[in-house]
Motif scaffolding. Sequence first.
Motif, PDB file in Angstrom:
ATOM      1  N   LEU A 136       0.823  -1.204   0.000  1.00  0.00           N
ATOM      2  CA  LEU A 136       0.000   0.000   0.000  1.00  0.00           C
ATOM      3  C   LEU A 136       0.856   1.253   0.000  1.00  0.00           C
ATOM      4  O   LEU A 136       0.599   2.199  -0.756  1.00  0.00           O
ATOM      5  CB  LEU A 136      -0.932   0.001   1.209  1.00  0.00           C
ATOM      6  N   GLU A 137       1.879   1.276   0.837  1.00  0.00           N
ATOM      7  CA  GLU A 137       2.759   2.445   0.904  1.00  0.00           C
ATOM      8  C   GLU A 137       3.457   2.673  -0.428  1.00  0.00           C
ATOM      9  O   GLU A 137       3.597   3.822  -0.877  1.00  0.00           O
ATOM     10  CB  GLU A 137       3.771   2.255   2.029  1.00  0.00           C
ATOM     11  N   LEU A 138       3.898   1.585  -1.068  1.00  0.00           N
ATOM     12  CA  LEU A 138       4.558   1.700  -2.371  1.00  0.00           C
ATOM     13  C   LEU A 138       3.582   2.244  -3.411  1.00  0.00           C
ATOM     14  O   LEU A 138       3.928   3.151  -4.197  1.00  0.00           O
ATOM     15  CB  LEU A 138       5.077   0.336  -2.819  1.00  0.00           C
ATOM     16  N   PHE A 139       2.367   1.732  -3.412  1.00  0.00           N
ATOM     17  CA  PHE A 139       1.360   2.208  -4.370  1.00  0.00           C
ATOM     18  C   PHE A 139       1.098   3.693  -4.196  1.00  0.00           C
ATOM     19  O   PHE A 139       1.088   4.456  -5.170  1.00  0.00           O
ATOM     20  CB  PHE A 139       0.059   1.421  -4.193  1.00  0.00           C
ATOM     21  N   LEU A 140       0.863   4.136  -2.966  1.00  0.00           N
ATOM     22  CA  LEU A 140       0.547   5.546  -2.725  1.00  0.00           C
ATOM     23  C   LEU A 140       1.718   6.452  -3.094  1.00  0.00           C
ATOM     24  O   LEU A 140       1.531   7.531  -3.661  1.00  0.00           O
ATOM     25  CB  LEU A 140       0.157   5.740  -1.256  1.00  0.00           C
ATOM     26  N   ARG A 141       2.904   6.004  -2.783  1.00  0.00           N
ATOM     27  CA  ARG A 141       4.091   6.809  -3.100  1.00  0.00           C
ATOM     28  C   ARG A 141       4.202   7.014  -4.609  1.00  0.00           C
ATOM     29  O   ARG A 141       4.441   8.135  -5.089  1.00  0.00           O
ATOM     30  CB  ARG A 141       5.329   6.116  -2.544  1.00  0.00           C
ATOM     31  N   LYS A 142       4.014   5.954  -5.367  1.00  0.00           N
ATOM     32  CA  LYS A 142       4.108   6.065  -6.819  1.00  0.00           C
ATOM     33  C   LYS A 142       2.942   6.851  -7.397  1.00  0.00           C
ATOM     34  O   LYS A 142       3.117   7.677  -8.305  1.00  0.00           O
ATOM     35  CB  LYS A 142       4.157   4.661  -7.437  1.00  0.00           C
ATOM     36  N   ALA A 143       1.741   6.594  -6.873  1.00  0.00           N
ATOM     37  CA  ALA A 143       0.553   7.252  -7.410  1.00  0.00           C
ATOM     38  C   ALA A 143       0.586   8.756  -7.200  1.00  0.00           C
ATOM     39  O   ALA A 143       0.123   9.523  -8.048  1.00  0.00           O
ATOM     40  CB  ALA A 143      -0.695   6.656  -6.774  1.00  0.00           C
ATOM     41  N   LEU A 144       1.134   9.190  -6.076  1.00  0.00           N
ATOM     42  CA  LEU A 144       1.185  10.619  -5.778  1.00  0.00           C
ATOM     43  C   LEU A 144       2.232  11.357  -6.602  1.00  0.00           C
ATOM     44  O   LEU A 144       2.241  12.587  -6.640  1.00  0.00           O
ATOM     45  CB  LEU A 144       1.449  10.833  -4.287  1.00  0.00           C
ATOM     46  N   HIS A 145       3.105  10.609  -7.272  1.00  0.00           N
ATOM     47  CA  HIS A 145       4.175  11.247  -8.041  1.00  0.00           C
ATOM     48  C   HIS A 145       4.183  10.814  -9.504  1.00  0.00           C
ATOM     49  O   HIS A 145       5.218  10.901 -10.177  1.00  0.00           O
ATOM     50  CB  HIS A 145       5.534  10.943  -7.397  1.00  0.00           C
ATOM     51  N   SER A 146       3.032  10.340  -9.984  1.00  0.00           N
ATOM     52  CA  SER A 146       2.940   9.970 -11.396  1.00  0.00           C
ATOM     53  C   SER A 146       1.529  10.242 -11.898  1.00  0.00           C
ATOM     54  O   SER A 146       0.597  10.427 -11.119  1.00  0.00           O
ATOM     55  CB  SER A 146       3.309   8.497 -11.601  1.00  0.00           C
ATOM     56  N   ARG A 147       1.413  10.260 -13.204  1.00  0.00           N
ATOM     57  CA  ARG A 147       0.136  10.599 -13.826  1.00  0.00           C
ATOM     58  C   ARG A 147      -0.869   9.473 -13.651  1.00  0.00           C
ATOM     59  O   ARG A 147      -0.563   8.307 -13.887  1.00  0.00           O
ATOM     60  CB  ARG A 147       0.367  10.896 -15.314  1.00  0.00           C
ATOM     61  N   GLY A 148      -2.091   9.809 -13.247  1.00  0.00           N
ATOM     62  CA  GLY A 148      -3.139   8.822 -13.031  1.00  0.00           C
ATOM     63  C   GLY A 148      -4.134   8.794 -14.179  1.00  0.00           C
ATOM     64  O   GLY A 148      -3.859   9.341 -15.240  1.00  0.00           O
ATOM     65  N   PRO A 149      -5.258   8.180 -13.946  1.00  0.00           N
ATOM     66  CA  PRO A 149      -5.759   7.674 -12.666  1.00  0.00           C
ATOM     67  C   PRO A 149      -5.127   6.356 -12.251  1.00  0.00           C
ATOM     68  O   PRO A 149      -4.665   5.593 -13.098  1.00  0.00           O
ATOM     69  CB  PRO A 149      -7.256   7.502 -12.934  1.00  0.00           C
ATOM     70  N   HIS A 150      -5.135   6.117 -10.943  1.00  0.00           N
ATOM     71  CA  HIS A 150      -4.557   4.910 -10.365  1.00  0.00           C
ATOM     72  C   HIS A 150      -5.606   4.199  -9.515  1.00  0.00           C
ATOM     73  O   HIS A 150      -6.458   4.846  -8.901  1.00  0.00           O
ATOM     74  CB  HIS A 150      -3.373   5.258  -9.458  1.00  0.00           C
ATOM     75  N   LEU A 151      -5.529   2.877  -9.454  1.00  0.00           N
ATOM     76  CA  LEU A 151      -6.420   2.103  -8.582  1.00  0.00           C
ATOM     77  C   LEU A 151      -5.630   1.045  -7.835  1.00  0.00           C
ATOM     78  O   LEU A 151      -4.725   0.406  -8.397  1.00  0.00           O
ATOM     79  CB  LEU A 151      -7.532   1.426  -9.382  1.00  0.00           C
ATOM     80  N   ALA A 152      -5.985   0.867  -6.575  1.00  0.00           N
ATOM     81  CA  ALA A 152      -5.450  -0.241  -5.782  1.00  0.00           C
ATOM     82  C   ALA A 152      -6.599  -1.002  -5.148  1.00  0.00           C
ATOM     83  O   ALA A 152      -7.503  -0.402  -4.561  1.00  0.00           O
ATOM     84  CB  ALA A 152      -4.504   0.265  -4.702  1.00  0.00           C
ATOM     85  N   GLU A 153      -6.592  -2.306  -5.298  1.00  0.00           N
ATOM     86  CA  GLU A 153      -7.512  -3.169  -4.563  1.00  0.00           C
ATOM     87  C   GLU A 153      -6.786  -3.614  -3.298  1.00  0.00           C
ATOM     88  O   GLU A 153      -5.719  -4.239  -3.360  1.00  0.00           O
ATOM     89  CB  GLU A 153      -7.898  -4.381  -5.400  1.00  0.00           C
ATOM     90  N   VAL A 154      -7.368  -3.264  -2.149  1.00  0.00           N
ATOM     91  CA  VAL A 154      -6.718  -3.539  -0.861  1.00  0.00           C
ATOM     92  C   VAL A 154      -7.576  -4.526  -0.088  1.00  0.00           C
ATOM     93  O   VAL A 154      -8.713  -4.220   0.294  1.00  0.00           O
ATOM     94  CB  VAL A 154      -6.545  -2.238  -0.037  1.00  0.00           C
ATOM     95  N   ARG A 155      -7.054  -5.712   0.146  1.00  0.00           N
ATOM     96  CA  ARG A 155      -7.791  -6.716   0.917  1.00  0.00           C
ATOM     97  C   ARG A 155      -7.800  -6.315   2.391  1.00  0.00           C
ATOM     98  O   ARG A 155      -6.755  -6.100   2.999  1.00  0.00           O
ATOM     99  CB  ARG A 155      -7.137  -8.082   0.762  1.00  0.00           C
ATOM    100  N   THR A 156      -8.999  -6.226   2.954  1.00  0.00           N
ATOM    101  CA  THR A 156      -9.125  -5.862   4.359  1.00  0.00           C
ATOM    102  C   THR A 156      -9.919  -6.928   5.112  1.00  0.00           C
ATOM    103  O   THR A 156     -10.717  -7.670   4.526  1.00  0.00           O
ATOM    104  CB  THR A 156      -9.820  -4.501   4.535  1.00  0.00           C
ATOM    105  N   ALA A 157      -9.700  -6.976   6.416  1.00  0.00           N
ATOM    106  CA  ALA A 157     -10.355  -7.962   7.266  1.00  0.00           C
ATOM    107  C   ALA A 157     -11.701  -7.438   7.751  1.00  0.00           C
ATOM    108  O   ALA A 157     -11.948  -6.232   7.764  1.00  0.00           O
ATOM    109  CB  ALA A 157      -9.467  -8.291   8.462  1.00  0.00           C
ATOM    110  N   ARG A 158     -12.533  -8.345   8.191  1.00  0.00           N
ATOM    111  CA  ARG A 158     -13.795  -7.957   8.814  1.00  0.00           C
ATOM    112  C   ARG A 158     -13.509  -7.208  10.110  1.00  0.00           C
ATOM    113  O   ARG A 158     -12.583  -7.535  10.849  1.00  0.00           O
ATOM    114  CB  ARG A 158     -14.637  -9.194   9.109  1.00  0.00           C
ATOM    115  N   ARG A 159     -14.304  -6.186  10.380  1.00  0.00           N
ATOM    116  CA  ARG A 159     -14.134  -5.404  11.591  1.00  0.00           C
ATOM    117  C   ARG A 159     -14.812  -6.110  12.768  1.00  0.00           C
ATOM    118  O   ARG A 159     -15.835  -6.762  12.600  1.00  0.00           O
ATOM    119  CB  ARG A 159     -14.731  -4.011  11.419  1.00  0.00           C
ATOM    120  N   TYR A 160     -14.243  -5.923  13.949  1.00  0.00           N
ATOM    121  CA  TYR A 160     -14.823  -6.481  15.164  1.00  0.00           C
ATOM    122  C   TYR A 160     -14.963  -5.370  16.197  1.00  0.00           C
ATOM    123  O   TYR A 160     -14.249  -4.382  16.169  1.00  0.00           O
ATOM    124  CB  TYR A 160     -13.949  -7.616  15.707  1.00  0.00           C
ATOM    125  N   GLY A 161     -15.895  -5.552  17.115  1.00  0.00           N
ATOM    126  CA  GLY A 161     -16.136  -4.526  18.114  1.00  0.00           C
ATOM    127  C   GLY A 161     -17.140  -3.509  17.614  1.00  0.00           C
ATOM    128  O   GLY A 161     -17.655  -3.582  16.494  1.00  0.00           O
TER     129      GLY A 161
END
Length: 373
Positions: free
Chosen positions: A318-343
Motif C-alpha cells: 500500500l505504501e509503495l502504491f501511494l508513493r508512486k501514485a502521488l508522483h505519477s500521472r493517473g488515474p490509479h487504482l489499488a484493490e486492498v484486501r481488508t479484514a472484517r471489523r470487530y467490536g
Amino acid sequence: MISAAEFCAELDERGFTVASGVPCSYFGGPIALLGGRPGRYIPAANEGAALAIAAGAALAGGRPYLMLQNSGLGNLVNPLTSLTMTYRIPVLAFVSLRGWPDPAHDEPQHEVMGTSTHALLDTLGVHHGTLRADAGLCGFRALLDPARTELEAGRPAFILVEKGAVGSGEAPPAPERESLIAADVLRTVAHAAGEDGLIVASTGYTARELFAVADRPGNFYMQGSMGHAVAIGLGLAQADPDRPVIVVDGDGSALMHLGTLSVIGNQAPPNLIHLVLDNGMHESTGGQPSTSGTTDFAAVATAVGYHTAMNCRTESDLELFLRKALHSRGPHLAEVRTARRYGQAPPRATSSAAPHVLAARFANAAQRKGLSS
C-alpha cells in the motif's frame, strides 16, 4: 415480529421461487437463510438490477421477489416504470422503511426518502402495504393476499417493512484470506494525503473509521448515495487537476456502479487515486457476502483505461502504491484486501455536526480557502 424462517417459509408455500436484492440489515435473516440454499438468492449490484433479475425470472415462469432498502428506491424507479409496469411483469418487492415513521430516530441520509416512500409509490400508482413490527404471521399473510391479486393482474406489489418486523439471522463467516486492518489502511491514506490532498470516503464503515482515525477538513464523509464515491472524486479531480484526490471505496459500493470506472478511464484525471477496500462483504448491513470474490478490480481498472492498477496485500504494498501514485500521472487504482471489523463501529461524522456543516467545511478545503477545523 415474524422470524426469518417464517418469512421464507410463507413465501415458499405461496410458490415464490427466487429472490434478489441489495443487502439491508432489516432483511439480514432471510438473506442468510436463502443464501444457504443454492439458486434461491441472487445478490444484485444495485436495486434496479435486482428488479431486472426478478423480471427475467418472472418471464421464464418463476415467481420472484425482491428485498431492498427504501434509500435505494430511486435506483428502482426507472426499471419499475419502464420495464415491469410497461410490460406487465409481476414482481413482489419488500422494501425496508428507513427514516420512518420518525426520521429523527434514524440517520440524516434517510430523512427525505423515509418521509416520501409511501407518497412516491402512491404517485406511481403502485399497490403497497406496510408490515409493522407488531404484525406477526397473521399480519404478514394479510398483506400477501392483496399483493397476490395485484401480481395475478400483471402489476407490481410492494410490502414496506418497518424496523424489527422480520427477525435477524446469523451472518455468514468472513472469508479466510490475507488481509489488512481497515483502520490502519485509512491512517496510511490520511498520512499520504498530507495537508493538501482531498479524501472521499465511501458510505458505511469506511467513512466512520476515517472520521475516527484521521478527521480533517479535507475529508468528505459519505452517508448514503452508495456507489457514487468515485464519481464525486472525479468531479473534484477535474475541478482542480493539480491537487491529489483520493477516493476510498468499498467492494460493495464499487460494484454497485462499476461503470463509473469506465468513465474515469475515459476522462483520465491525472490526479485521481482510487482505493477499493475489499473485505468480501456488505459489512454495515450485517456481513452479507458481496460478489467481489469473482472480480479483480485491478484488472477491471486496467481494462477500462486507468493508468496503473495494483493488488495490495501488505502494508508495504500500500505504501509503495501511494508513493508512486502521488508522483505519477493517473488515474490509479489499488484493490486492498481488508479484514472484517470487530467490536463496536465508530460513530458517524454526523454525530459531531450536521451534514451541510460538514459539506461546507469540506468545500472550504476543496476551494483552498484555508479554513481550519
